[in-house]
Design a protein around this motif. Sequence first.
Motif: not given
Length: 92
Positions: A2-7
Amino acid sequence: MTNLERWLIYLMLFIVPYFGALFAAIKTLRVEKWLLPLQLLPYILIIMFGLYAAGTVLYRTFTLNDCPEAAKELQEQIREARKDLIAKGFKF
């Protein structure tokens, strides 16, 4: 991913070496030379983020599209609401 994991991965890739250099866990001549800019880096990043956010808001505010059809529709709805309120005894 997810975007959260990537950030969070990007954040960790920044924080781990940053704190390693800041707390002298990484000792090299280059780190000692750049210690003051490293200490100021969070403030610089916060200022840059604020400027980016302000610029984005101003740009999108100034390039806001007009919708003449929606304006006409809204004016018609206002006229209908006024007529309805006058019929119910409301005075403008």
